[in-house]
Design an enzyme around this catalytic site. Structure first.
Site, short mmCIF file in Angstrom:
data_model
loop_
_atom_site.label_atom_id
_atom_site.label_comp_id
_atom_site.label_asym_id
_atom_site.label_seq_id
_atom_site.Cartn_x
_atom_site.Cartn_y
_atom_site.Cartn_z
N LYS A 1 1.19 -0.86 -0.01
CA LYS A 1 -0.16 0.10 0.36
C LYS A 1 0.77 1.01 0.21
O LYS A 1 0.83 2.23 -0.32
CB LYS A 1 -0.64 -0.04 0.83
N ARG B 1 -3.57 1.95 9.20
CA ARG B 1 -4.08 1.00 7.82
C ARG B 1 -2.02 0.04 8.30
O ARG B 1 -1.01 0.52 8.09
CB ARG B 1 -3.96 1.27 6.40
N GLY C 1 -7.79 -8.31 4.78
CA GLY C 1 -8.51 -8.79 6.26
C GLY C 1 -7.85 -9.16 7.59
O GLY C 1 -8.30 -9.56 8.07
N MET D 1 -4.73 -7.95 8.98
CA MET D 1 -4.41 -7.83 9.94
C MET D 1 -5.76 -5.63 9.98
O MET D 1 -6.40 -5.75 9.56
CB MET D 1 -3.08 -6.57 9.45
N ARG E 1 -5.99 0.88 -10.36
CA ARG E 1 -5.41 -0.34 -10.28
C ARG E 1 -5.55 -0.79 -11.65
O ARG E 1 -6.80 0.06 -12.20
CB ARG E 1 -5.74 -1.16 -9.47
N HIS F 1 -18.10 -38.39 -21.53
CA HIS F 1 -18.29 -38.63 -23.26
C HIS F 1 -18.77 -36.47 -24.29
O HIS F 1 -18.35 -36.46 -24.53
CB HIS F 1 -18.79 -39.58 -23.48
N SER G 1 1.75 -38.74 -29.40
CA SER G 1 1.03 -37.91 -28.40
C SER G 1 0.53 -38.33 -27.00
O SER G 1 0.41 -39.42 -27.40
CB SER G 1 -0.02 -38.04 -29.68
N CYS H 1 -2.86 -34.32 -26.95
CA CYS H 1 -3.89 -34.41 -27.83
C CYS H 1 -4.90 -34.67 -26.34
O CYS H 1 -6.46 -34.42 -26.85
CB CYS H 1 -4.73 -35.37 -28.59
N TYR I 1 3.99 -28.83 -30.90
CA TYR I 1 2.99 -29.60 -30.78
C TYR I 1 1.03 -29.71 -29.82
O TYR I 1 1.12 -30.72 -28.90
CB TYR I 1 2.00 -29.53 -31.48
#
Ligand code: PEP
Ligand code: MG
Length: 885
Positions: A24, A96, A105, A107, A352, A468, A777, A844, A864
């Site tokens: 921060k 903070r 959350g 601290m 941000r 399937h 493959s 594959c 590939y």
């Protein structure tokens, strides 16, 4: 100087980084450093946290004058005349925590610090809003009491409830200034009673107490647990940021809002956002008031009355708009900004990278390259490949209402509405009449292919992400929800029960394949557009990737779709999918149920011409690109006849009695078909099947080479090999078929013979197997199933719990289990290449379309990846990112 002031033109520690300033603190310094008007403050850096503990949990004495100096900096920088503890014009601050990494959350935080019995009156007078002043004081006492003094927060909550009960109201907002003043008195009483001393009225003591409490929260129990779970070392410590509070609710020149530097849903250039006049951030979040538009154009477009910020606060709006360019030039990305205007003065609280849709992500990435803000490389890395799914399927209108009746797995993305149909035949019939239908089945089998194709979407009660239904639906680009446990189908009544809701066949439902929801009725969809930006980014991606992208497809339509999405070949054509059309299934069954080789050969002869035509079509479409054809690999039970009529058809075709066929059918029954007589085991026991398929492949290849003049590149693939000997035998059958066809036609075409690696034994013995195989493959669906010992069709019943409990980080059928299955893939790749340098390697299984798995494939140097047609663009982008990273 120990502390690092920022704001009001100062950014004392700009560039010191997160390790020293905390996340921060570093962000605030960065924002201040580029000239954004952040509320001024100072950071006590992380090393002080250790000093604090070393001093036995008290603030190091050297820090105290520095804190005083920091407050002095804030007073100067706010330039409003406000002073810390000043009864007439009080300055309030927030305190903070902020570690190197965000620990949401974990601290503590204290807001509105600096209020006491005297300053609350000053705040009331200055703001002209006594209710606001007393409410701020009330919140501060509660927060400070809880966080710093360790008083149970429910004591305060009870007091608040009593106050509302006494007044007979239910909302906090219904308490007026006097009520809140009385409540503050009650709160102060609680503090005095609980700690035996009054609430600290000295603002410096308040501040020292809060800083010490934030350091103390670094070693709180919950923070300890969080650190252990996330491997965060204890000695990092937390920084503390003390910053001026700014208020957007100080009259008609104050406001609070959020803005985006480009439209987050379309990516269009132009300011976009919402604000509320005279309000705090909470009012926006709580939805008590409807926010107004930022720009006049947006207000007019929406036909809204309430003034836009451009109209209500033109000077501040112009200031804000000028910041947008500054922000984009600095962060080189679209920003999401939170701002507050306090009495005409603009403060940026946070900025941000803004969340965006896929469409916006593509447009912003391409536009920013054009604008010179980023290079192509950055543009490629900036778009999340998984998001592209949004661009490839119709999706439900996010604004439409949903009446969800059941949930299952998001098996294939996209949205579909249609009438429930309970079997494939009905699906085909009703679709042929022009009706949109959703095929609802307990599970699907290859026999349902035609019905699945006819349907708009598929819903099953059983089956996981690689069942399937899921695999085929993704391949076809049909939305699918699978494994909907609360779905029961009554075939006799022809109805479906979704938990408590019963619907007859024909009732309309809608599937959301992206999140697994099933809705009653129709839900509006939005059609995806393949915009120019999409195509442009894909071409850039292609220029950067090293792995090729192929597709898993066997129908001409899917092959054509895949090519239009940029597939560079076929990595897997599952030939069993070609055997289930109504014209062929009888011959297939005849082949399987045949008593001897002669009977099988007779049936195969009938199938040969059809297979040849299938391959001809595919080779034609793929025009010289490599095509991996996998020889038959069905779990046998999927082929066997089920109904009386099926047996009668086979009896008719063969002249063999139904009784004999039924006996043979019973003999073929398997207890565990996935580990049974499938894959090359079928070819080993009945070589004539693979012989026929190989012949069909080579006849088709020769025909296409002659007709089209471009030689196809068939790669014949043997499934489910576990030992070298299996491959040796099958390769001999394939080579013999090739030589026979070449001799008959006088034409030779180049081809390869290889194998799938989808059993652990094959991975381990890859060195020997590579002596026969020209390519591997990786069939990671079966390899996952067999390595984990988890049935791919039954996994959905418990895998969710396994993922929830962190046993597997992801569904291993979706994202490759790199540690286990991945290790086998690595071993196989290494041993295979050692035995045969240049061995072609691909994947594959379904993982071939999963970005995280694709990144792993890149580390192994695979040649590939192959995935369903609809995932080809995702794989192209993911492969480029993997190469760039
Ligand atoms: C695999 O097992 O990964 C594979 C691609 O084959 P199938 O899904 O057809 O078993
Ligand atoms: Mg397999």
């Amino acid at each position: 100087m120990i502390i690092h002031p920022f704001g009001g033109g100062v950014a004392s520690a700009h560039g010191l980084g997160k390790n020293h300033l905390g996340g921060k603190g570093a962000n605030l310094h960065e924002m201040a450093g580029i000239g954004l008007p952040v509320p001024p403050g100072f950071v006590i850096p992380t090393p002080v946290c250790a000093d604090h503990y070393a001093a036995g949990g008290t603030l190091p004495p050297a820090l105290l004058p520095e804190i005083a100096a920091g407050i002095g900096h804030i007073e100067t920088a706010v330039a409003s005349g406000a002073r810390f503890g000043d009864a007439d014009h009080p300055l309030l601050v927030s305190v903070r925590s902020g570690a190197r990494v965000s620990m949401p959350g974990m601290m503590d935080t204290v807001l509105n610090l600096g209020l006491n019995d005297a300053t609350v009156l000053g705040l009331a007078a200055r703001s002209g809003d006594a209710r606001f002043a007393w409410d701020s004081y009330r919140r501060f006492v509660q927060m400070y009491g809880d966080v710093v003094l360790g008083i149970d927060h429910y004591l305060f909550e009870d007091a608040l409830e009593y106050a509302k009960e006494d007044k007979g109201v239910s909302l906090d907002t219904e308490l007026d200034a006097d009520d809140l003043k009385a409540l503050v008195a009650a709160y102060l009483g609680i503090v005095e009673r609980e700690q035996g001393a009054p609430f600290p009225q000295d603002v410096t003591a308040q501040l020292h107490g809060a800083v010490a409490a934030v350091f103390g929260s670094w070693r709180s129990e919950r923070a300890d647990v969080y650190r252990r779970l996330n491997d965060i070392p204890e000695d990092w410590g937390t920084a503390v940021t003390v910053q001026a509070m700014v208020f957007g609710n100080r009259g008609e020149t104050s406001a609070t809002g959020v803005a985006f530097t480009r439209d987050p849903s379309t990516g269009e250039r132009g300011y976009y956002g919402e604000y509320l006049l005279n309000a705090q951030g909470e009012d926006v979040v709580a939805g008590i008031r409807t926010p107004q538009y930022l720009t006049r154009a947006a207000r007019e477009k929406a036909g809204a009355k309430a003034a836009s910020m451009e109209e209500a606060l033109p000077v501040v709006y112009a200031e804000l708009a000028a910041l947008f360019d500054l922000l984009e030039r600095h962060y080189r990305d679209m920003q999401d900004i939170e701002f507050t205007v306090e009495q005409g003065k603009l403060f940026v609280l946070q900025t941000r990278s803004g969340k965006r849709t896929a469409k916006a992500a593509l447009k912003i990435a391409c536009d920013m390259v054009e604008e010179g803000l980023i290079d192509q490389r950055t543009a490629i890395l900036r778009v999340d490949p998984a998001m592209l799914d949004q661009m490839l399927h119709p999706t439900l209108d996010p604004a439409a209402k949903r009446d969800v009746i059941v949930r299952g797995l998001p098996a294939s993305p996209g949205a579909a509405s249609g009438a429930i149909v309970l079997d494939s035949e009905t699906a085909e019939k009703r679709a042929a009449m022009g009706e949109d239908v959703i095929l609802v089945r307990v599970e699907t089998s290859p026999e349902d292919i035609a019905g699945m194709h006819a349907a708009r979407g598929i819903l099953t009660a059983r089956g996981g992400m690689t069942s399937h239904a899921a695999v085929v639906a993704r391949g076809m680009g049909r939305p699918c929800v699978s494994g909907a446990g609360n779905l029961a189908i009554d075939m006799n009544a022809r109805s479906v029960r979704f938990g408590g809701v019963e619907l007859a066949e024909g009732a309309v439902i809608t599937l959301d394949g992206a999140n697994g929801e099933v809705m009653r009725g129709t839900v509006a969809t939005v059609q995806p557009e393949l915009t120019g930006d999409f195509a442009r980014l894909m071409l850039w991606a292609d220029a950067h990737r090293t792995m090729a992208v192929r597709t898993n497809a066997e129908t001409p339509a899917d092959c054509a779709t895949a090519r239009s999405f940029g597939a560079e070949g076929i990595g897997l054509a599952r030939t069993e999918h070609m055997f289930f059309s109504p014209e062929r299934i009888v011959s297939v069954r005849e082949m399987i149920l045949a008593a001897d080789e002669a009977g099988r050969r007779a049936a195969l002869a009938k199938l040969l011409p059809a297979q040849r035509e299938d391959f001809r079509a595919i080779f034609g479409i793929m025009a010289g690109l490599p095509v991996t054809v996998r020889l038959l690999d069905p779990p046998l039970h999927e082929f066997l006849p089920q109904r009386e009529a099926d047996f009668a058809d086979v009896a008719d075709a063969t002249g063999v009695g139904v009784d004999v066929l039924k006996r043979r059918n019973a003999e073929l029954h398997e207890f565990n078909p996935m580990l049974g007589h499938r894959g090359c085991r079928l070819g080993v026991t009945f070589p004539e099947i693979y012989e026929m398929q190989a012949r069909a492949i080579f006849e088709a290849a020769v025909a296409v080479a002659q007709e089209a003049g471009v030689a196809p590149l068939p790669e014949v693939m043997v499934p489910l090999v576990g030992t070298r000997r299996e491959l040796t035998l099958m390769k001999a059958v394939i080579d013999a078929a090739a030589e026979a066809v070449f001799a008959e036609t006088g034409v030779r075409v180049p081809y390869l013979v290889g194998t799938m690696i989808e059993l652990p034994r094959a991975a381990l013995r890859a060195g020997e197997i590579a002596e026969d195989a020209e390519f591997f493959s990786f069939g990671t669906n079966d390899l996952t199933q067999t390595t984990l010992g988890i049935s791919r069709d039954d996994a959905s019943r418990f895998l969710g719990v396994y993922v929830d409990k962190g046993i597997y980080a992801h569904d291993p059928f979706v994202t490759l289990d790199v540690d286990g299955v991945g290790e086998l893939v690595r071993i196989a790749a290494e041993r295979g290449r050692a035995a045969r340098p240049g061995l072609k390697l691909g994947i594959c299984g379904e993982h071939g379309g999963d970005p995280a798995s694709i990144a792993f494939c890149q580390t192994l140097g695979l040649d590939y990846v192959s995935c369903s047609p609809w995932r080809v663009p995702i794989a192209r982008l993911a492969a480029a990112q993997a190469a760039l990273r």
